[in-house]
Write an enzyme that holds these catalytic residues in place. Structure first.
Site, PDB file in Angstrom:
ATOM      1  N   HIS A   1      -3.171   0.580  -4.391  1.00  0.00           N
ATOM      2  CA  HIS A   1      -2.264  -0.369  -3.745  1.00  0.00           C
ATOM      3  C   HIS A   1      -2.557  -1.766  -4.254  1.00  0.00           C
ATOM      4  O   HIS A   1      -3.709  -2.088  -4.559  1.00  0.00           O
ATOM      5  CB  HIS A   1      -2.432  -0.328  -2.219  1.00  0.00           C
ATOM      6  CG  HIS A   1      -1.247  -0.871  -1.512  1.00  0.00           C
ATOM      7  ND1 HIS A   1      -1.110  -2.204  -1.228  1.00  0.00           N
ATOM      8  CD2 HIS A   1      -0.124  -0.268  -1.092  1.00  0.00           C
ATOM      9  CE1 HIS A   1       0.054  -2.386  -0.637  1.00  0.00           C
ATOM     10  NE2 HIS A   1       0.677  -1.231  -0.545  1.00  0.00           N
TER      11      HIS A   1
ATOM     12  N   ASP B   1       2.611   6.827   0.660  1.00  0.00           N
ATOM     13  CA  ASP B   1       3.419   7.873   0.045  1.00  0.00           C
ATOM     14  C   ASP B   1       2.699   9.203  -0.114  1.00  0.00           C
ATOM     15  O   ASP B   1       3.311  10.196  -0.472  1.00  0.00           O
ATOM     16  CB  ASP B   1       3.910   7.399  -1.339  1.00  0.00           C
ATOM     17  CG  ASP B   1       4.911   6.275  -1.198  1.00  0.00           C
ATOM     18  OD1 ASP B   1       5.858   6.437  -0.414  1.00  0.00           O
ATOM     19  OD2 ASP B   1       4.735   5.225  -1.845  1.00  0.00           O
TER      20      ASP B   1
END
Ligand code: COA
Length: 379
Positions: A264, A315
């Protein structure tokens, strides 16, 4: 002779603070996320998607009356206009649902009752319509491509239950509805992620909500952003069994492949949304008699943490959760949009409330001072 701007570019705008916002904030080091000051864990545990969407758009949690009014405005706006239906009907059945959704969002501007009016109240009404209609757009295309008649939205259902009904024709039981509702809450906003930033850049030209949401939908579709959830499930299907997971990941890392659902730009620890999705994915996986996906994922997580020091993101477990709910892979990213549209719209309203054109500079690294020569004299 003019010279280029002498500043170094921040690649990918990493670490750049682009605007003020009071909608959402990611605490990357601590793994915390807040919407309008409320911790995401509290919202996931206690709120509903409708209440969360209201919170994002308006800044405060609704009173009972406000929530009733907002929910009934959403229900009243669920149907899509014939013009939009026709655009969806005209899409080839093998079209990517994100391409269809982006086009349908754009086409809905033609028939919006407030088209041409970018005043705050009109923009708010447009936002409510978009939040209400994205589920119908996605489900309409899904039914049509399967040769099935699109279903009419059911007013008695929550937005989460209605979406599941619209794609499958079956009203979900409480457990499925709740899990899906929580997934929608978790995806509703995430500060200046790529699609939201795209929405704000578009809005900052004083373009309207439909334009901003069309562009944001396009940005979300990429595999480095919302497209990752589908790619995660493709990977799990390729891995097939928990026994083969460790070797598969080692091999992929040796080939310098990126493992979808990990890493991320902002979080340096676990994404707080992943913990909720992990739990739901495990529960729904055993309920569906498909515990293997969760088992593979735990191994993948361990290897990624050990080998790369990377944590999973939102996700990673959403894909497997939707899979065991029987949802086709290419609808995972449209589902992300069904939720994130609430955040996009909140950001467009915030941008328009205190607008300044977003227009950064480039660090120029190209040629300088070249002389034009006629084509007959070139190379
Ligand atoms: N798998 C393997 N390695 C990864 C990785 C992943 N998913 N994510 C990051 N890395 C590695 C990179 O290879 C890079 O290593 P290096 O410095 O040795 O080259 C390092 O971590 C930094 O990655 P980078 O891609 O520069 O970080 P970023 O901040 O630009 O990108 C993402 C963030 C999310 C785009 C990136 O982590 C990624 O591509 N993840 C997979 C897609 C995904 O899940 N997207 C959904 C995001 S919510």
């Amino acid at each position: 002779m003019p010279t280029a701007v002498e500043q170094t570019a921040a690649r990918g705008l990493e670490g750049v603070v682009a605007n003020e916002s009071s909608i959402c904030y990611v605490f990357g080091e601590e793994g915390r996320l807040i919407y309008r000051g409320y911790d995401i864990n509290d919202l996931a545990d206690h709120s509903t998607f409708e209440e969360t969407a209201y919170l994002l758009l308006n800044g405060d949690l609704p009173t009972r009356e406000q929530l009733k009014g907002f929910s009934s405005d959403l229900k009243a706006a669920q149907k899509i206009d014939r013009v939009v239906q026709r655009v969806i009907r005209d899409a080839p059945t093998n079209a990517n649902p994100m391409d269809v959704l982006r086009t349908a969002v754009s086409a809905s501007a033609f028939v919006d009752p407030d088209r041409g009016n970018n005043g705050r109240e009109a923009e708010y009404r447009k936002a409510v319509r978009l939040i209400a209609q994205l589920p119908t757009m996605v489900a309409t295309f899904h039914r049509l491509r399967n040769g099935e008649k699109p279903l009419a939205p059911r007013r008695g259902l929550s937005l989460a239950a209605n979406f599941l009904y619209l794609i499958s024709g079956k009203t979900p039981d409480d457990e499925l509805e709740h899990a899906f509702d929580v997934a929608l809450i978790l995806h509703a906003d995430h500060e200046l992620n790529a699609s939201t930033f795209a929405a704000r850049v578009i809005a900052a030209t004083l373009a309207d909500v439909h334009g901003a949401v069309t562009g944001a939908t396009a940005a979300l579709a990429g595999p480095l952003h919302g497209g990752a959830n589908t790619e995660v499930m493709k990977m799990l299907l390729e891995i097939q069994s928990p026994e083969g997971a460790e070797a598969w990941i080692h091999n992929a890392l040796a080939q310098k492949r990126k493992i979808m659902g990990f890493g991320h730009r902002v979080y340096r620890t676990e994404d707080p949304r992943a913990a909720h999705l992990r739990r739901m994915s495990e529960t729904l996986g055993s309920r569906a008699g498909q515990p293997q996906w969760f088992a593979i994922q735990r191994t993948v997580e361990d290897v990624m943490r050990r080998e790369k020091g990377l944590y999973c993101n939102v996700d990673f477990y959403s894909g497997s959760m939707y899979y065991v709910m029987g949802i086709p892979l290419d609808l995972y990213t449209p589902i992300f949009a069904v939720s994130r549209v609430s955040g996009w719209c909140a950001h467009v309203l915030e941008q328009h409330a205190d607008n300044r054109l977003i227009r950064p500079r480039a660090e120029y690294v190209g040629h300088m001072n070249r002389r034009w020569v006629p084509v007959r004299k070139r190379g």
